[in-house]
Design an enzyme around this catalytic site. Structure first.
Site, PDB file in Angstrom:
ATOM      1  N   ALA A   1      32.928  44.857  32.404  1.00  0.00           N
ATOM      2  CA  ALA A   1      32.216  43.685  32.909  1.00  0.00           C
ATOM      3  C   ALA A   1      32.928  43.243  34.187  1.00  0.00           C
ATOM      4  O   ALA A   1      34.122  43.483  34.354  1.00  0.00           O
ATOM      5  CB  ALA A   1      32.255  42.578  31.867  1.00  0.00           C
TER       6      ALA A   1
ATOM      7  N   GLU B   1      40.058  44.559  26.652  1.00  0.00           N
ATOM      8  CA  GLU B   1      39.713  43.127  26.720  1.00  0.00           C
ATOM      9  C   GLU B   1      40.823  42.193  26.247  1.00  0.00           C
ATOM     10  O   GLU B   1      40.954  41.081  26.765  1.00  0.00           O
ATOM     11  CB  GLU B   1      38.436  42.850  25.908  1.00  0.00           C
ATOM     12  CG  GLU B   1      37.159  43.318  26.573  1.00  0.00           C
ATOM     13  CD  GLU B   1      36.765  44.747  26.221  1.00  0.00           C
ATOM     14  OE1 GLU B   1      37.625  45.487  25.673  1.00  0.00           O
ATOM     15  OE2 GLU B   1      35.616  45.118  26.468  1.00  0.00           O
TER      16      GLU B   1
ATOM     17  N   GLU C   1      31.601  50.604  26.379  1.00  0.00           N
ATOM     18  CA  GLU C   1      30.552  50.124  25.463  1.00  0.00           C
ATOM     19  C   GLU C   1      29.169  50.604  25.895  1.00  0.00           C
ATOM     20  O   GLU C   1      28.330  50.949  25.062  1.00  0.00           O
ATOM     21  CB  GLU C   1      30.610  48.588  25.384  1.00  0.00           C
ATOM     22  CG  GLU C   1      31.894  48.114  24.717  1.00  0.00           C
ATOM     23  CD  GLU C   1      32.128  46.621  24.870  1.00  0.00           C
ATOM     24  OE1 GLU C   1      32.140  46.127  26.016  1.00  0.00           O
ATOM     25  OE2 GLU C   1      32.297  45.938  23.846  1.00  0.00           O
TER      26      GLU C   1
ATOM     27  N   GLY D   1      33.308  46.992  28.998  1.00  0.00           N
ATOM     28  CA  GLY D   1      31.855  47.139  28.988  1.00  0.00           C
ATOM     29  C   GLY D   1      31.387  48.514  29.433  1.00  0.00           C
ATOM     30  O   GLY D   1      30.277  48.930  29.076  1.00  0.00           O
TER      31      GLY D   1
HETATM   32  C1  HXC Z   1      35.794  43.163  38.763  1.00  0.00           C
HETATM   33  C2  HXC Z   1      37.007  45.040  39.309  1.00  0.00           C
HETATM   34  C3  HXC Z   1      36.975  45.471  37.963  1.00  0.00           C
HETATM   35  C4  HXC Z   1      36.286  44.650  37.018  1.00  0.00           C
HETATM   36  C5  HXC Z   1      38.067  46.900  39.106  1.00  0.00           C
HETATM   37  N1  HXC Z   1      37.682  45.966  39.978  1.00  0.00           N
HETATM   38  N2  HXC Z   1      37.657  46.626  37.876  1.00  0.00           N
HETATM   39  N3  HXC Z   1      36.414  43.898  39.695  1.00  0.00           N
HETATM   40  N4  HXC Z   1      35.710  43.532  37.467  1.00  0.00           N
HETATM   41  N5  HXC Z   1      36.180  45.002  35.733  1.00  0.00           N
HETATM   42  C6  HXC Z   1      37.974  45.907  41.423  1.00  0.00           C
HETATM   43  C7  HXC Z   1      39.430  45.546  41.681  1.00  0.00           C
HETATM   44  O1  HXC Z   1      39.604  44.153  41.609  1.00  0.00           O
HETATM   45  C8  HXC Z   1      39.602  46.081  43.087  1.00  0.00           C
HETATM   46  O2  HXC Z   1      39.020  45.194  44.004  1.00  0.00           O
HETATM   47  C9  HXC Z   1      38.755  47.344  43.082  1.00  0.00           C
HETATM   48  O3  HXC Z   1      37.835  47.191  42.008  1.00  0.00           O
HETATM   49  C10 HXC Z   1      39.593  48.591  42.838  1.00  0.00           C
HETATM   50  O4  HXC Z   1      40.347  48.400  41.653  1.00  0.00           O
HETATM   51  P1  HXC Z   1      41.953  48.496  41.630  1.00  0.00           P
HETATM   52  O5  HXC Z   1      42.405  47.676  40.496  1.00  0.00           O
HETATM   53  O6  HXC Z   1      42.525  48.208  42.970  1.00  0.00           O
HETATM   54  O7  HXC Z   1      42.128  50.038  41.308  1.00  0.00           O
HETATM   55  P2  HXC Z   1      43.300  50.725  40.481  1.00  0.00           P
HETATM   56  O8  HXC Z   1      44.628  50.123  40.838  1.00  0.00           O
HETATM   57  O9  HXC Z   1      43.120  52.197  40.660  1.00  0.00           O
HETATM   58  O10 HXC Z   1      43.028  50.336  38.961  1.00  0.00           O
HETATM   59  C11 HXC Z   1      41.820  50.744  38.335  1.00  0.00           C
HETATM   60  C12 HXC Z   1      41.650  50.009  36.973  1.00  0.00           C
HETATM   61  C13 HXC Z   1      41.764  48.490  37.222  1.00  0.00           C
HETATM   62  C14 HXC Z   1      42.717  50.446  35.986  1.00  0.00           C
HETATM   63  C15 HXC Z   1      40.271  50.400  36.429  1.00  0.00           C
HETATM   64  O11 HXC Z   1      40.859  48.130  38.277  1.00  0.00           O
HETATM   65  C16 HXC Z   1      41.409  47.678  36.028  1.00  0.00           C
HETATM   66  O12 HXC Z   1      42.212  47.516  35.132  1.00  0.00           O
HETATM   67  N6  HXC Z   1      40.219  47.073  36.027  1.00  0.00           N
HETATM   68  C17 HXC Z   1      39.775  46.175  34.971  1.00  0.00           C
HETATM   69  C18 HXC Z   1      39.402  46.942  33.740  1.00  0.00           C
HETATM   70  C19 HXC Z   1      39.047  45.997  32.605  1.00  0.00           C
HETATM   71  O13 HXC Z   1      39.849  45.173  32.175  1.00  0.00           O
HETATM   72  N7  HXC Z   1      37.808  46.119  32.119  1.00  0.00           N
HETATM   73  C20 HXC Z   1      37.317  45.252  31.022  1.00  0.00           C
HETATM   74  C21 HXC Z   1      36.656  44.058  31.610  1.00  0.00           C
HETATM   75  S1  HXC Z   1      36.178  42.936  30.349  1.00  0.00           S
HETATM   76  P3  HXC Z   1      39.772  44.754  45.366  1.00  0.00           P
HETATM   77  O14 HXC Z   1      38.847  43.758  45.962  1.00  0.00           O
HETATM   78  O15 HXC Z   1      41.089  44.235  44.986  1.00  0.00           O
HETATM   79  O16 HXC Z   1      39.838  46.044  46.148  1.00  0.00           O
HETATM   80  C22 HXC Z   1      34.807  43.625  29.681  1.00  0.00           C
HETATM   81  C23 HXC Z   1      34.181  42.826  28.574  1.00  0.00           C
HETATM   82  C24 HXC Z   1      32.892  43.427  28.106  1.00  0.00           C
HETATM   83  O17 HXC Z   1      34.361  44.649  30.042  1.00  0.00           O
HETATM   84  C25 HXC Z   1      32.158  42.463  27.228  1.00  0.00           C
HETATM   85  C26 HXC Z   1      31.715  41.248  27.966  1.00  0.00           C
HETATM   86  C27 HXC Z   1      30.930  40.306  27.159  1.00  0.00           C
END
Ligand code: HXC
Length: 274
Positions: free
Chosen positions: A79, A147, A127, A124
């Site tokens: 997400a 999460e 999922e 997500g």
């Molecule tokens: C918003 C995101 C994002 C996300 C990555 N980006 N994932 N933005 N939401 N989920 C953005 C980063 O902020 C960054 O933007 C760009 O994408 C590149 O990511 P980096 O982090 O710089 O890349 P890297 O260092 O290679 O790391 C990759 C990664 C990391 C490990 C995938 O981005 C990460 O941990 N992302 C979050 C993953 C996560 O927690 N997903 C679950 C979300 S909660 P900028 O602008 O800085 O370049 C969820 C809940 C579902 O999914 C249910 C909801 C109801």
């Protein structure tokens, strides 16, 4: 369907296969509310496949869907955290309800949906992949439900479907630790069906698989999908009852008549899709 105006998806139809590519290069294809809305639009249209309309036979013009991410680094990184954190409880409830319903639409589509995971499938993203019929992954793919690191829990079906895929022990371990696992481990625990060396091979394998399904009776494929889903969480006897009814319902259908006739006549079936 290709002509839908989408800002966050790339759509392509080739050989009756629709490829849906989530395209948000600035955020590793994270699921903003716009992505969810556009995916809902696409899959809502697809839900009419296989249904006869007022004037004619059912539409089987799309025989399968490949869901993937653009850019080579991510399938979907979850997400969109930046967008989600500003939502009120009411807003997040609507967002989650929309996304959960989308996963049900994917799961109940009459044609196969293959998730071609070519990078991060986190939160997500994982999922969304689990709503598909098969998950194929490239070697560089990574899966996880991170999460809890955000003070959240999986919300697009992860608490429900991950345990169906991998069993309760592995599901608990993955959700509670938030640990990220590579494609090969995801295959070992039963989340992923096939691991391919690169994106080209991944997309090729997804297409081949859909072609194999497309050679079968489309109504039987749709009925099998429905029966598998309906029986998924039921005790054995209740599941067997659902299977029995669905099996008996095949009898007398044009597809069943054709399939069994082709077998007896030693020829390739030509399924009418009825
Ligand atoms: C918003 C995101 C994002 C996300 C990555 N980006 N994932 N933005 N939401 N989920 C953005 C980063 O902020 C960054 O933007 C760009 O994408 C590149 O990511 P980096 O982090 O710089 O890349 P890297 O260092 O290679 O790391 C990759 C990664 C990391 C490990 C995938 O981005 C990460 O941990 N992302 C979050 C993953 C996560 O927690 N997903 C679950 C979300 S909660 P900028 O602008 O800085 O370049 C969820 C809940 C579902 O999914 C249910 C909801 C109801």
């Amino acid at each position: 369907i290709e002509n839908l105006e989408c800002a966050t998806l790339e759509l392509e139809v080739r050989d009756a296969v629709l490829t849906v590519r989530v395209h948000r290069p600035e955020a590793l294809n994270a699921l903003s509310p716009e992505v969810i809305a556009e995916l809902r639009e696409v899959f809502d249209l697809l839900r009419s496949l296989g249904r006869a309309d007022a004037v004619g036979d059912p539409d089987w013009s799309i025989r399968g869907v490949i869901l993937t991410g653009s850019g080579g680094r991510a399938f979907v990184a979850g997400a969109d955290i930046t967008r989600m954190r500003d939502m009120s409880r009411e807003e997040v409830r609507a967002y989650t309800r929309d996304a959960q319903e989308l996963t049900v639409w994917i799961e109940t589509l009459p044609v196969p949906v293959v998730a071609a995971v070519n990078g991060f499938a986190l939160g997500g993203g994982c999922e969304l992949a689990m709503a598909c019929d098969m998950i194929y992954a490239s070697e560089n793919a990574a899966f996880g439900q991170p999460e809890v690191a955000l003070g959240l829990i999986p919300g697009f079906g992860g608490c429900v479907r991950l345990q169906q895929y991998v069993g309760i022990a592995a599901a608990r371990e993955l959700i509670l630790t938030g640990r990220r696992i590579p494609a090969e481990e995801a295959q070992r625990i039963g989340l992923v069906s096939r691991v391919l060396p690169d994106t080209g091979a991944l997309m090729g394998a997804a297409r081949e698989s859909i072609a194999l399904v497309a050679a079968q009776s489309p109504t039987a494929v749709a009925a099998a999908k429905r029966a598998i889903r309906a029986a998924q969480a039921l005790p054995t006897d209740a599941g067997l009852q659902i299977e029995l009814e669905a099996f008996a319902d095949r009898f007398g259908t044009p597809d069943m008549t054709e399939g069994t006739a082709a077998f007896v006549e030693k020829r390739t079936p030509r399924f009418p899709g009825l």
